[in-house]
Design a protein around this motif. Structure first.
Motif, mmCIF file in Angstrom:
data_model
loop_
_atom_site.group_PDB
_atom_site.id
_atom_site.type_symbol
_atom_site.label_atom_id
_atom_site.label_comp_id
_atom_site.label_asym_id
_atom_site.label_seq_id
_atom_site.Cartn_x
_atom_site.Cartn_y
_atom_site.Cartn_z
ATOM 1 N N TYR A 112 0.826 -1.210 0.000
ATOM 2 C CA TYR A 112 0.000 0.000 0.000
ATOM 3 C C TYR A 112 0.861 1.261 0.000
ATOM 4 O O TYR A 112 2.046 1.238 0.333
ATOM 5 C CB TYR A 112 -0.948 0.004 1.203
ATOM 6 N N LEU A 171 -1.551 6.750 2.661
ATOM 7 C CA LEU A 171 -2.777 6.357 3.352
ATOM 8 C C LEU A 171 -2.753 6.769 4.821
ATOM 9 O O LEU A 171 -3.796 6.924 5.445
ATOM 10 C CB LEU A 171 -2.983 4.834 3.259
ATOM 11 N N TYR A 172 -1.561 6.933 5.349
ATOM 12 C CA TYR A 172 -1.448 7.337 6.764
ATOM 13 C C TYR A 172 -1.796 8.812 6.963
ATOM 14 O O TYR A 172 -2.075 9.235 8.091
ATOM 15 C CB TYR A 172 -0.019 7.087 7.266
ATOM 16 N N THR A 228 -4.731 1.452 9.275
ATOM 17 C CA THR A 228 -4.034 1.455 7.994
ATOM 18 C C THR A 228 -2.960 0.381 7.958
ATOM 19 O O THR A 228 -2.826 -0.355 6.977
ATOM 20 C CB THR A 228 -3.403 2.837 7.731
ATOM 21 N N GLU A 233 -7.657 1.856 2.067
ATOM 22 C CA GLU A 233 -8.225 3.161 2.374
ATOM 23 C C GLU A 233 -9.456 3.017 3.263
ATOM 24 O O GLU A 233 -9.735 3.863 4.099
ATOM 25 C CB GLU A 233 -8.579 3.883 1.075
ATOM 26 N N TRP A 276 -6.314 5.513 13.423
ATOM 27 C CA TRP A 276 -6.202 5.561 11.958
ATOM 28 C C TRP A 276 -4.900 4.931 11.465
ATOM 29 O O TRP A 276 -4.932 4.067 10.566
ATOM 30 C CB TRP A 276 -6.343 6.991 11.442
#
Length: 485
Positions: free
Chosen positions: A382, A386-387, A445, A451, A441
């Motif tokens: 990934y 995304l973080y 992830t 996502e 979060w």
């Protein structure tokens, strides 16, 4: 009052088209809503289009959607056989009788003459009509040709002038000039009837009171009524249905790649949802209610709600309705349906029921399940971005710090269950004096690599187990460290 009797009379030519299924459902509901009988009849007189196994597809489809017929090819009944190819002698007898009643005549025209007539007609824009002189042959001339075993077909005799009208429950009164009607073949040279003849004879003999079919048959119905009149038979109620459209200009068509009933089932749609949606393609219940079981429809369906406007097949609406049906299932029933899809991508040691508890509210089609859960089997590669989440106020730096803290804290959990994971992370968030999202979060992830995922950080950690959770957090830390450096 005469008993209502309807029939679904498909041709065994392969798949079950959505339009065919809608006709079957309406036929069934018209009968059952009035305490009548619903019949199944196989119309296989066109042997050139017969597809091996198609009858089994028809029987299976009706069984899956719950349309139980009272008479049919596999269960019999007082008016059998219910397969047209097994009724050949019946049609011959009635065709000969119709000739005597002057509703038909023997046509001895050769193929060459027919082809010549068609070629001559090609120069005009009018539909082809066979102008046959055989109907003027005397009784003795016909008898002589029959004795000589000359090949023949039996054609319908159409009045030369006037009009033919009929009443349709959807379209109202329809009138056609007799001069526009072709004197089509009723009985072919091989002794098999055409659809135009067989359906009239069978509907009469099987005492059918309501005939439901597509609006493309509106122009042919006057020809059927002329047959009924010639025989002196009662004419049934007609219900012609507008087409189901893919767009405002284009019909729904399997040839164009549009899905059949079998396709939708294989994709993970529920039969109940398909039936519910199809019923509403051309029928208005007179209320805002959109969800009906078949049993509810048996009580509430009425022909007054049928529309003559074409219906647009909205795949997104069907998906939404299917999702609603999935959400209304018990967890046990959803899990049972989802199980084959889980087994495609997940280890059997996974707690499937816990996965179902997360997934049920997030699934519209069962076939979506493998792609929604395969991350549990192996962490996808990934993007580090995304973080970064504006609403959660996370970036690469604080995600890295909070993942390191989460790994250290979670490694101390002895009994790995949801309650302990939640307590452990709550203590960590309090200690770090940050918002929940700044820890959860990045953790979610790292555990999913997606996502969005069917569950949050806590649920995913419980499902993955301690060893895999800590391993995935370490992968995330490594990714963030390389980016930060």
């Amino acid at each position: 009052m005469k008993e209502v009797r309807t029939r679904f009379a498909p041709s065994p030519t392969g798949y079950m088209h959505i339009g065919n299924l809608r006709t079957a459902i309406y036929e069934y509901l018209i009968a059952k809503s009035q305490g009548g009988k619903f019949l199944l009849r196989i119309e296989d007189t066109d042997q050139a289009r017969f597809v091996e196994g198609a009858i089994e597809v028809i029987l299976k489809t009706l069984s899956i959607v719950g349309l139980k017929y009272d008479e049919g090819p596999d269960i019999g009944g007082p008016f059998g056989p219910y397969v047209q190819s097994q009724r050949k002698s019946i049609y011959k007898d009635y065709a000969d009788k119709l000739v005597k009643l002057e509703g038909a005549y023997y046509c001895f025209c050769s193929k060459e003459r027919l082809e010549s007539s068609k070629k001559n007609n090609d120069s005009t824009s009018d539909p082809f009509k066979h102008m046959c002189h055989c109907k003027n042959l005397s009784v003795s001339e016909v008898s002589e040709k029959l004795k000589s075993n000359e090949p023949y077909v039996i054609r319908q005799r159409i009045p030369e002038g006037g009009t033919t009208s009929f009443h349709d429950l959807v379209y109202g009164t329809v009138t056609v000039e007799n001069s526009e009607l072709d004197e089509g073949v009723l009985l072919k040279s091989d002794g098999l009837p055409t659809y135009n003849f067989a359906n009239v004879v069978d509907d009469h003999l099987m005492e059918i009171t309501h005939v439901v079919r597509g609006s493309e048959y509106l122009s042919s119905t006057p020809k059927y009524n002329l047959l009924y009149t010639a025989f002196g038979w009662d004419i049934p109620e007609y219900i012609h249905l507008p087409p189901i459209m893919k767009t405002a200009e284009k019909k729904l068509s399997k040839r164009e790649g549009d899905a059949s009933f079998e396709d939708f089932i294989s994709k993970g749609y529920l039969p109940e949802a398909i039936v519910n949606y199809i019923v509403l393609l051309g029928w208005n219940p007179g209320s805002n209610e959109e969800f009906f079981s078949l049993q509810e429809l048996e009580k509430s369906f009425n022909t007054e709600g049928l529309s003559k406007s074409p219906a647009i097949f909205d795949l997104n609406k069907l998906k939404w309705m299917n999702g609603e049906y999935l959400r209304r299932l018990s967890l046990e029933d959803f899990n049972a349906l989802a199980l084959p899809y889980y087994k495609q991508v997940l280890d059997s040691k996974m707690d499937f029921k816990k996965i179902s508890a997360l997934l049920q509210k997030r699934t519209e089609i069962l076939s979506e399940i493998p792609e929604k859960v395969d991350f549990l089997n192996s962490l996808p590669d990934y993007d580090i971005m995304l973080y970064v989440h504006k609403k959660m106020k996370t970036d690469v730096a604080n995600s890295l710090n909070n993942l390191r803290a989460a790994k250290e804290a979670m490694s101390t959990i002895e009994t790995w269950d949801l309650a302990n994971i939640e307590e452990n992370l709550a203590n960590l968030i309090s200690k770090l004096e940050v918002k929940n999202g700044q820890v959860l979060w990045p953790l979610r992830t790292a555990l999913s690599g997606l996502e969005s995922s069917p569950g949050g950080a806590l649920e995913l950690a419980e499902l993955l187990g301690k060893t895999e959770t800590l391993r995935r957090i370490e992968v995330g830390i490594s990714k963030l460290t390389n980016t930060a450096s």
